[in-house]
Scaffold this motif. Structure first.
Motif, PDB file in Angstrom:
ATOM      1  N   GLY A  78       0.885  -1.315  -0.139  1.00 36.09           N
ATOM      2  CA  GLY A  78      -0.092  -0.152  -0.039  1.00 36.09           C
ATOM      3  C   GLY A  78       0.879   1.100   0.007  1.00 36.09           C
ATOM      4  N   ALA A  79       1.920   1.198   0.742  1.00 34.11           N
ATOM      5  CA  ALA A  79       2.758   2.387   0.674  1.00 34.11           C
ATOM      6  C   ALA A  79       3.826   2.401  -0.472  1.00 34.11           C
ATOM      7  N   LEU A  80       4.308   1.580  -1.021  1.00 37.21           N
ATOM      8  CA  LEU A  80       5.332   1.514  -2.011  1.00 37.21           C
ATOM      9  C   LEU A  80       4.905   0.948  -3.400  1.00 37.21           C
ATOM     10  N   VAL A  81       4.662  -0.228  -3.450  1.00 37.66           N
ATOM     11  CA  VAL A  81       4.317  -0.757  -4.645  1.00 37.66           C
ATOM     12  C   VAL A  81       3.021  -0.179  -5.642  1.00 37.66           C
ATOM     13  N   LEU A  82       2.090   0.027  -4.819  1.00 37.11           N
ATOM     14  CA  LEU A  82       0.644   0.507  -5.438  1.00 37.11           C
ATOM     15  C   LEU A  82       0.837   1.998  -5.785  1.00 37.11           C
TER      16      LEU A  82
END
Length: 247
Positions: A162-166
């Motif tokens: 949720g914090a990096l990939v998306l």
């Protein structure tokens, strides 16, 4: 805006001169209506069935575009983040990408008939094959130091997603979705040329059969204006959804 207006004015002037020249037998193309004739056809179409046909085409396009974008985002992130999925499905997607949407028309008709579903399938597939490449690339561009820092901070896999990939993948996905606007909108024409009672594509084939060149060009203008407006609206939406891209 001034340069754009000057370019359009120059194009219209050249078009008018060519129409008068070809009318006197000055070239191979003997049927080129003037911009005024096309504008008159456009006004007549606007007073008749334009809005019904435009609504039918937009319904097909928006449904197919949304399905294609969502499916491509999910598949692209899975392929980009997993070597197993990349090995299984990466070659399949690369093999399907060169196949033109026109080549899928007979198969879509055999599978889904001449109804609404076949047109959505064609548009969704065309959009999917564009956006999935951007989704794969975006999900793989997450800096390694950020991922290592997130692991050191004790973030769970879902938190890292949720914090990096998306957010990292979303930048590329939205760029792909904007590129796919035009490929999907063009596929609507192909789908409606084959089988449709209403829509801009159905109207285009109808006026083409009557050899009404001015009406054909007026319908093409409708396609162009609608595509221009959608692209401009999505550009504004993209700036609001991913402001960090501009920064």
């Amino acid at each position: 805006m001034l340069l754009g207006a000057a370019g359009i004015a120059g194009l219209l002037a050249f078009w008018t001169l060519m129409a008068f020249w070809l009318r006197d037998g000055g070239g191979v193309i003997s049927r080129l209506p003037t911009p005024a004739a096309v504008a008159a056809e456009l006004l007549e179409y606007a007073g008749a069935d334009l809005w019904r046909d435009l609504a039918a085409s937009l319904e097909v396009f928006l449904a197919g575009w949304a399905i294609g974008c969502v499916g491509a985002a999910v598949c692209g992130i899975m392929i980009g983040r997993s070597r197993i999925f990349a090995g299984l499905f990466g070659p399949v997607i690369e093999a399907l990408r060169p196949v033109s949407s026109i080549a899928w028309v007979p198969l879509a008709v055999v599978w889904f008939g001449f109804g609404f579903t076949s047109k959505i399938f064609l548009v969704g597939l065309a959009v999917f094959l564009v956006v999935v490449v951007y989704a794969i690339d975006g999900s793989r561009r997450i800096p390694g130091d950020l991922e290592r820092t997130a692991s050191m901070l004790g973030m769970t896999p879902m938190q890292r997603f949720g914090a990096l990939v998306l957010p990292g993948a979303m930048t590329e996905i939205l760029i792909g979705a904007r590129v796919a606007l035009m490929s999907g909108w063009g596929t609507v024409i192909v789908a409606e040329l084959v089988a449709a009672d209403f829509g801009l594509g159905a109207h285009l084939i109808s006026v083409q059969q009557s050899y009404d060149v001015a009406a054909v060009m007026a319908t093409m203008v409708c396609f162009g204006i609608a595509g221009f407006i959608m692209n401009a609206a999505f550009t504004i939406l993209e700036a609001r959804l991913i402001p960090w891209r501009a920064e």
